[in-house]
Motif scaffolding. Structure first.
Motif, PDB file in Angstrom:
ATOM      1  N   PRO A 241       0.788  -1.238   0.000  1.00 41.53           N
ATOM      2  CA  PRO A 241       0.000   0.000   0.000  1.00 41.53           C
ATOM      3  C   PRO A 241       0.819   1.286   0.000  1.00 41.53           C
ATOM      4  CG  PRO A 241      -0.903  -1.576   1.550  1.00 41.53           C
ATOM      5  CD  PRO A 241       0.432  -2.113   1.120  1.00 41.53           C
ATOM      6  N   GLU A 242       1.710   1.454   0.989  1.00 46.07           N
ATOM      7  CA  GLU A 242       2.434   2.722   1.101  1.00 46.07           C
ATOM      8  C   GLU A 242       3.780   2.478   1.757  1.00 46.07           C
ATOM      9  OE1 GLU A 242       1.396   7.376   2.206  1.00 46.07           O
ATOM     10  OE2 GLU A 242       0.371   5.780   3.279  1.00 46.07           O
ATOM     11  N   GLY A 243       4.753   3.339   1.440  1.00 47.54           N
ATOM     12  CA  GLY A 243       6.083   3.226   2.013  1.00 47.54           C
ATOM     13  C   GLY A 243       6.929   2.220   1.255  1.00 47.54           C
ATOM     14  N   PRO A 244       8.243   2.191   1.526  1.00 49.51           N
ATOM     15  CA  PRO A 244       9.129   1.249   0.845  1.00 49.51           C
ATOM     16  C   PRO A 244       8.722  -0.191   1.123  1.00 49.51           C
ATOM     17  CG  PRO A 244      10.382   2.960   1.980  1.00 49.51           C
ATOM     18  CD  PRO A 244       8.968   3.093   2.444  1.00 49.51           C
ATOM     19  N   GLY A 245       8.793  -1.030   0.102  1.00 50.48           N
ATOM     20  CA  GLY A 245       8.414  -2.424   0.281  1.00 50.48           C
ATOM     21  C   GLY A 245       8.442  -3.190  -1.018  1.00 50.48           C
ATOM     22  N   VAL A 246       7.883  -4.393  -0.971  1.00 50.69           N
ATOM     23  CA  VAL A 246       7.892  -5.311  -2.110  1.00 50.69           C
ATOM     24  C   VAL A 246       6.533  -5.980  -2.231  1.00 50.69           C
ATOM     25  CG1 VAL A 246       8.912  -7.415  -3.067  1.00 50.69           C
ATOM     26  CG2 VAL A 246      10.377  -5.749  -1.916  1.00 50.69           C
ATOM     27  N   ALA A 247       6.026  -6.079  -3.456  1.00 47.77           N
ATOM     28  CA  ALA A 247       4.848  -6.888  -3.756  1.00 47.77           C
ATOM     29  C   ALA A 247       5.297  -7.980  -4.719  1.00 47.77           C
ATOM     30  CB  ALA A 247       3.749  -6.040  -4.390  1.00 47.77           C
ATOM     31  N   ALA A 248       4.980  -9.236  -4.411  1.00 47.64           N
ATOM     32  CA  ALA A 248       5.548 -10.334  -5.186  1.00 47.64           C
ATOM     33  C   ALA A 248       4.535 -11.448  -5.417  1.00 47.64           C
ATOM     34  CB  ALA A 248       6.782 -10.893  -4.475  1.00 47.64           C
ATOM     35  N   GLY A 249       4.859 -12.303  -6.372  1.00 49.29           N
ATOM     36  CA  GLY A 249       4.013 -13.451  -6.665  1.00 49.29           C
ATOM     37  C   GLY A 249       4.539 -14.200  -7.869  1.00 49.29           C
TER      38      GLY A 249
END
Length: 271
Positions: A241-249
C-alpha cells in the motif's frame, strides 16, 4: 527461450528522495529483499533514482546510453543477484539539450541490457493548485511498442501515464506480463490506479506487475503507491500500500492458459 511453468516476480516500491546516493541504497536494499524471497524478475518504479525538487534536476542527472552510475548500478545488481532487473526509469540524453528521455531499461541475469523503452505519453494534469506537465523536461520517445522475452513469456514495457492508453498494449500482441513502473500522484492514483491496472490485465488476459512510488517525498509531492501484481482474471495477488516495500508473486502458465481457455476473448477479436 524455455518457458517456466512458474516464474516468481516482484515489484519494488520506493519513496525516492532528491539525491542519487540515498535512492541507490534504498533500491539496493529492496532488490536484495526481493531476490532473497526468490524473485527471478524484479521491477523498480518510475523515478527510482530521483524525485527532484525541480523539473530541471532530472535533466542535470541525465546519462548517455550505456554509461553512467545509474546504468552501472542496474547492471551490477542484475548480475549480482542473477535476476531480470527492470530499472524503473532513469533520465537518458535526448536530442534536446533541455529535455531527457524517461527511459526504462531491462537487464538480464548476466548484466546485459536486453530492452529499452522511452516513455511516449507525457503526463499533464491541472486541478486547483496541483499541476504537472512532463513535456517541460521530457521528450516523448518514438521506439514503441517494446517487449522482451523472459522465462515467463513475452513481457510488454510501459511507464506510468501509458496505462491510460490501452491501444499501446494491444499493439504488442499476446503477452504473458505487462510492466508498469509508475509514480502516480495521490490524486489520480486514489481515483484510477487499481481500476486501470485491472482493466489492462483483464482485456489482455495477462499478468500486470506495477512497481510504484508510494509516499511523501522531499519535494512535497505525494505519490499513491499500491505497487501490485494482478492476475489475468483481474485478481490482486499481492500489494504494497504505502512506504518502501515489495509486492511479489508467481506468473503461473497454467493460470494463463485456464483464463484464456474459459474466456477466449483474444481469439474472438475482429479488429
Amino acid at each position: 527461450m524455455t518457458i517456466k511453468p512458474e516464474f516468481r516476480v516482484a515489484a519494488v516500491q520506493t519513496v525516492s528522495a532528491a539525491d542519487w546516493p540515498s535512492n541507490r541504497d534504498q533500491a539496493a536494499g529492496l532488490i536484495e529483499r526481493a531476490a532473497g524471497q526468490g524473485a527471478e524478475l524484479i521491477a523498480l518504479p518510475e523515478y527510482f533514482c530521483l524525485m527532484g525538487r525541480r523539473d530541471t534536476d532530472k535533466v542535470q542527472m541525465k546519462e548517455q546510453p550505456g554509461q553512467g552510475p545509474i546504468q552501472d548500478f542496474l547492471r551490477q545488481q542484475a548480475e549480482r543477484h542473477r535476476v531480470w532487473l527492470v530499472g524503473g526509469t532513469l533520465p537518458l540524453a535526448s536530442p534536446d539539450a533541455d529535455r531527457i528521455y524517461n527511459t526504462s531499461l531491462v537487464y538480464g541475469p548476466d548484466g546485459e541490457c536486453v530492452a529499452r523503452y522511452d516513455k511516449i505519453h507525457l503526463f499533464g494534469f491541472r486541478k486547483g493548485e496541483e499541476s504537472y506537465d512532463e513535456s517541460v523536461s521530457i521528450r516523448p520517445g518514438s521506439n514503441t511498442p517494446q517487449s522482451f522475452d523472459a522465462p515467463c513469456g513475452k513481457v510488454g514495457l510501459s511507464i506510468c501515464y501509458d496505462l491510460r492508453f490501452p491501444e499501446l498494449y494491444r499493439a504488442m500482441g499476446e503477452l504473458s506480463l505487462i510492466l508498469v513502473p509508475a509514480a502516480f500522484t495521490y490524486t489520480t492514483g486514489s481515483a484510477h490506479w487499481e481500476i486501470l491496472l485491472k482493466a489492462r490485465a483483464i482485456e489482455n488476459q495477462c499478468y500486470v506487475l506495477a512497481p510504484a512510488q508510494g509516499g511523501k517525498h522531499e519535494n512535497g509531492r505525494r505519490t499513491w503507491g499500491h505497487s501490485v501484481l494482478i492476475d489475468p482474471w483481474g485478481e490482486i495477488i499481492d500489494e504494497c500500500p504505502e512506504g518502501p516495500g515489495v509486492a511479489a508473486g508467481v506468473i503461473d502458465q497454467q493460470r494463463l492458459a485456464e483464463v484464456r481457455a474459459s474466456l477466449p476473448a483474444l481469439k474472438h477479436r475482429t479488429m
